[in-house]
Write a protein that holds these residues in place. Structure first.
Motif, short mmCIF file in Angstrom:
data_model
loop_
_atom_site.label_atom_id
_atom_site.label_comp_id
_atom_site.label_asym_id
_atom_site.label_seq_id
_atom_site.Cartn_x
_atom_site.Cartn_y
_atom_site.Cartn_z
N CYS A 133 -7.89 3.72 4.11
CA CYS A 133 -8.90 3.57 5.16
C CYS A 133 -8.26 3.79 6.53
CB CYS A 133 -9.51 2.18 5.13
SG CYS A 133 -10.25 1.70 3.56
N PRO A 134 -8.74 4.74 7.32
CA PRO A 134 -8.26 4.84 8.70
C PRO A 134 -8.64 3.58 9.49
CG PRO A 134 -9.42 6.84 8.03
CD PRO A 134 -9.69 5.81 6.97
N VAL A 135 -7.67 3.01 10.20
CA VAL A 135 -7.91 1.85 11.06
C VAL A 135 -7.25 2.13 12.41
CG1 VAL A 135 -8.18 0.18 9.19
CG2 VAL A 135 -5.89 0.68 10.07
N ALA A 136 -7.39 1.18 13.35
CA ALA A 136 -6.98 1.42 14.72
C ALA A 136 -5.51 1.80 14.86
CB ALA A 136 -7.29 0.19 15.56
N ASP A 137 -4.63 1.16 14.10
CA ASP A 137 -3.20 1.40 14.25
C ASP A 137 -2.62 2.29 13.16
OD1 ASP A 137 -3.57 -0.42 12.26
OD2 ASP A 137 -2.00 -1.81 12.91
N GLY A 138 -3.47 3.01 12.43
CA GLY A 138 -2.98 3.90 11.38
C GLY A 138 -3.91 3.90 10.19
N TYR A 139 -3.41 3.36 9.06
CA TYR A 139 -4.18 3.39 7.82
C TYR A 139 -3.97 2.09 7.05
CZ TYR A 139 -4.17 8.30 9.03
OH TYR A 139 -4.31 9.48 9.71
N ALA A 140 -5.02 1.63 6.41
CA ALA A 140 -4.93 0.50 5.49
C ALA A 140 -4.93 1.05 4.07
CB ALA A 140 -6.08 -0.47 5.69
N LEU A 141 -3.87 0.80 3.32
CA LEU A 141 -3.77 1.18 1.92
C LEU A 141 -4.14 -0.05 1.10
CD1 LEU A 141 -0.29 2.97 2.11
CD2 LEU A 141 -2.55 3.91 2.67
N VAL A 142 -5.15 0.04 0.25
CA VAL A 142 -5.75 -1.14 -0.36
C VAL A 142 -5.79 -0.98 -1.88
CG1 VAL A 142 -7.73 -2.70 -0.36
CG2 VAL A 142 -7.21 -1.35 1.68
N GLY A 143 -5.50 -2.06 -2.59
CA GLY A 143 -5.55 -2.02 -4.04
C GLY A 143 -5.45 -3.41 -4.63
N THR A 144 -4.99 -3.46 -5.87
CA THR A 144 -4.83 -4.71 -6.60
C THR A 144 -3.35 -4.95 -6.86
OG1 THR A 144 -6.94 -4.33 -7.70
CG2 THR A 144 -5.48 -5.98 -8.68
N GLY A 145 -2.89 -6.17 -6.62
CA GLY A 145 -1.48 -6.46 -6.82
C GLY A 145 -1.24 -7.82 -7.43
N GLN A 146 -0.11 -7.96 -8.08
CA GLN A 146 0.38 -9.24 -8.60
C GLN A 146 1.77 -9.46 -8.04
OE1 GLN A 146 -0.87 -7.63 -12.66
NE2 GLN A 146 -0.78 -9.82 -13.06
N THR A 147 1.97 -10.60 -7.39
CA THR A 147 3.21 -10.83 -6.68
C THR A 147 4.39 -11.13 -7.59
OG1 THR A 147 2.57 -13.14 -6.38
CG2 THR A 147 2.04 -11.60 -4.60
N SER A 148 4.12 -11.46 -8.85
CA SER A 148 5.19 -11.75 -9.79
C SER A 148 4.65 -11.66 -11.20
CB SER A 148 5.77 -13.16 -9.55
OG SER A 148 4.77 -14.15 -9.78
N ASP A 149 5.55 -11.65 -12.15
CA ASP A 149 5.16 -11.64 -13.55
C ASP A 149 4.34 -12.89 -13.85
OD1 ASP A 149 4.93 -11.30 -16.22
OD2 ASP A 149 7.06 -11.46 -16.70
N GLY A 150 3.13 -12.70 -14.35
CA GLY A 150 2.27 -13.83 -14.66
C GLY A 150 1.33 -14.22 -13.56
N ALA A 151 1.51 -13.70 -12.34
CA ALA A 151 0.59 -14.02 -11.25
C ALA A 151 -0.76 -13.34 -11.49
CB ALA A 151 1.18 -13.56 -9.92
N ARG A 152 -1.80 -13.94 -10.95
CA ARG A 152 -3.13 -13.38 -11.09
C ARG A 152 -3.31 -12.16 -10.20
NH1 ARG A 152 -5.80 -14.91 -15.65
NH2 ARG A 152 -5.87 -17.18 -15.88
N PRO A 153 -4.08 -11.17 -10.65
CA PRO A 153 -4.36 -10.01 -9.79
C PRO A 153 -5.13 -10.44 -8.54
CG PRO A 153 -4.93 -9.54 -12.08
CD PRO A 153 -4.66 -11.01 -12.00
N ALA A 154 -4.78 -9.86 -7.41
CA ALA A 154 -5.37 -10.24 -6.13
C ALA A 154 -5.55 -9.00 -5.27
CB ALA A 154 -4.48 -11.26 -5.42
N ILE A 155 -6.25 -9.17 -4.15
CA ILE A 155 -6.43 -8.08 -3.19
C ILE A 155 -5.12 -7.86 -2.46
CG2 ILE A 155 -7.67 -7.35 -1.13
CD1 ILE A 155 -9.98 -9.17 -2.10
N TRP A 156 -4.67 -6.62 -2.44
CA TRP A 156 -3.40 -6.25 -1.81
C TRP A 156 -3.65 -5.14 -0.81
CZ3 TRP A 156 0.34 -2.35 -4.36
CH2 TRP A 156 1.50 -2.21 -3.59
N ALA A 157 -3.12 -5.30 0.41
CA ALA A 157 -3.29 -4.26 1.43
C ALA A 157 -2.01 -4.11 2.22
CB ALA A 157 -4.45 -4.59 2.36
N VAL A 158 -1.72 -2.87 2.59
CA VAL A 158 -0.54 -2.53 3.39
C VAL A 158 -1.00 -1.66 4.54
CG1 VAL A 158 1.76 -1.50 3.40
CG2 VAL A 158 0.86 -2.53 1.28
N GLY A 159 -0.62 -2.03 5.76
CA GLY A 159 -0.93 -1.21 6.93
C GLY A 159 0.24 -0.30 7.26
N VAL A 160 -0.04 0.99 7.47
CA VAL A 160 1.01 1.96 7.78
C VAL A 160 0.59 2.81 8.97
CG1 VAL A 160 1.84 2.06 5.39
CG2 VAL A 160 0.07 3.67 6.16
#
Length: 514
Positions: A337-364
């Motif tokens: 997604c284009p945003v003010a300071d670049g782009y938001a990359l959005v998906g599903t992530g798990q922070t560790s083995d066994g963690a529940r899937p959650a909303i994950w976003a990275v701004g670049v």
């Protein structure tokens, strides 16, 4: 010719861009297992202080299975979301206002399951792309048109090459629309692209069958006209390479559906070269594209990472990056997604083995240098299917969520960045103004009438009498200055907190019907 068998290496033969993303998908099912060894070096766990704030969340619980698949932002600040609902897989579309209120929702009666997997703007309404009897013999590509209130205007069906068709996406291109999907033709998984005009009449049809497995998973308007298709391919095994990888794939078509160019992409993680590489989404820049997807070093999905690239208008890569949520996390990026300071990359992530899937976003930024990141949960299992830029510079995440092993899958929209939610201002209660007590009119004492008896003087005329009530007229009643009774500094803040807190709680927890 090589024929794909039911083994992990063929796990994407029946996958679409949105299919596994509307639930916990392959991350939870094991085909792209969450187990991770090592790190890509760019951990994105937690949240950075400059990450865009969460503005609001809305859930939509119509049936036990409500699956949002795709979304498109409208010019008036609303977002239209399409998907399917219920055990009979009815087409479902709803519109979300800029603060999360659902303006309307529609389902369509169909004689066979018809999941909607793509949405695109069409005038003040939208077109919805799906497939009747998806992936079955006799499957038919279907396009619905709805107006700005969700009422169906027309439905068109199309024959496409091969059998067991699946529609994966639709985009508004020039003065019409382009649909993309896949089908089975002999021992191949082929892709197709279909161009239609604004009324849904067919213009052209292109078949993409260069490889043994061809997956067109998304479509977008090209930066220089025409359409851009993204997805993945897998070459046919050979004696020298009996187990070739899935590679990211982008195809550029002109306005008539003729191929202009095609590129294949690979990536590297700290665990090795990519074995599964998929491009799920794209957006245009001034002179090229930002692509986002997924890369994993094994067919099992172990060590999966989010993947992003920047290319020029001809598909030549300028920058590339992989990311993961947390030091030992795994994830996939499905939207950019284009945003003010670049782009938001959005998906599903798990922070560790066994963690529940959650909303994950990275701004670049434009060169994929990271500006911010976050991982946030709503339910026990969240799975992002799409994200779109909103008119105020934020972005809206569309996902499925479930909690507590209930078996229910609810639709979820969640806004980040952009304008804050408006705070209702209480109307002050006016202090009643006392009604003045009327001043009585004094009654004069009559003047005596002289008698026939002569007198030397007349009796004096008395002065009118006054009462104590007249003094009370000028006495003001007690009032409270400022915003009304009880709204001093502390009272005002407390009242606003109660109002806004309750509204947000109702929005997050409500399970609205049709």
């Amino acid at each position: 010719m090589y024929q794909c068998s039911a083994t992990p290496r063929c796990m994407f033969e029946h996958a679409s861009r949105r299919q596994v993303l509307a639930s916990t998908g392959l991350l939870a099912a094991g085909a792209l297992a969450p187990a991770v060894r090592g790190s890509s070096g760019g951990s994105d766990g937690g949240a950075t202080p400059d990450a865009p704030p969460h503005r609001w969340t809305s859930t939509y619980d119509r049936t036990a299975s409500d699956v949002p698949m795709d979304a498109v932002a409208n010019e008036d600040g609303t977002v239209t979301v399409g998907g399917f609902t219920g055990g009979d897989t009815k087409p479902w579309v709803f519109r979300v206002a800029d603060e999360g209120e659902r303006q309307w929702a529609s389902t369509f009666d169909v004689d066979e399951p018809t999941p909607i997997r793509g949405v695109a703007p069409a005038g003040d309404g939208s077109v919805l792309a799906g497939t009747r009897s998806e992936s079955q013999d006799g499957a038919t590509v279907t396009l619905f048109r709805v107006d700005g209130e969700g009422s169906r205007q027309w439905r068109k069906t199309y024959d496409t090459p091969g059998e067991a068709a699946r529609t994966n996406a639709v985009a508004s291109v020039d003065d019409g629309h382009v649909l993309v999907g896949t089908a089975i033709d002999s021992n191949q998984r082929i892709s197709w692209a279909l161009g239609v005009d604004a009324e849904g009449e067919r213009r052209w049809l292109t078949t993409l069958s260069e490889y043994v497995l061809n997956f067109a998973l998304s479509v977008h308007a090209g930066v220089d006209g025409g359409s851009l298709l993204t997805g993945a391919i897998r070459p046919e095994p050979t004696q020298s390479d009996s187990n070739p990888p899935y590679e990211g794939w982008v195809v550029k078509l002109d306005g008539s559906g003729e191929r202009e160019w095609a590129e294949r992409y690979t990536a590297q993680t700290s665990d090795g070269s990519g074995t599964v590489q998929i491009i799920y989404d794209a957006t245009t820049t001034d002179d090229g594209y930002v692509l986002t997807g997924y890369v994993a070093p094994t067919f099992s999905g172990e060590g999966g990472r989010g993947w992003a690239m920047v290319t020029n208008a001809s598909g030549q890569q300028d920058y590339g990056s992989v990311a993961q949520p947390g030091e030992d996390g795994t994830g996939r990026l499905v939207a950019v997604c284009p945003v003010a300071d670049g782009y938001a990359l959005v998906g599903t992530g798990q922070t560790s083995d066994g963690a529940r899937p959650a909303i994950w976003a990275v701004g670049v930024d434009a060169s994929l240098s990271r500006n911010w990141r976050f991982v946030q949960s709503f339910g026990d299992d969240d799975a992002v299917s799409d994200a779109v830029t909103t008119g105020d510079g934020g972005f809206l995440v569309v996902a499925n969520t479930s909690s507590g092993g209930s078996g229910n899958a609810n639709a979820l929209t969640r806004k980040y960045g952009g304008d804050p939610v408006s705070t209702p201002t209480p109307t002050p209660t006016a202090t009643p103004t006392p009604t003045p007590t009327p001043t009585p009119t004094a009654t004069p004492t009559p003047t005596e009438t002289p008698t026939d008896t002569p007198t030397t003087t007349l009796a004096p005329t008395p002065e009118p009498m006054t009462t104590d009530e007249a003094a009370a007229e000028s006495m003001p009643a007690d009032t409270t200055s400022g915003d009304g009774p009880g709204f001093d500094a502390t009272g005002t803040i407390g009242a606003l907190a109660a109002l806004t807190g309750g509204a947000v709680l109702r929005r997050v927890r409500s399970r609205n019907g049709e």
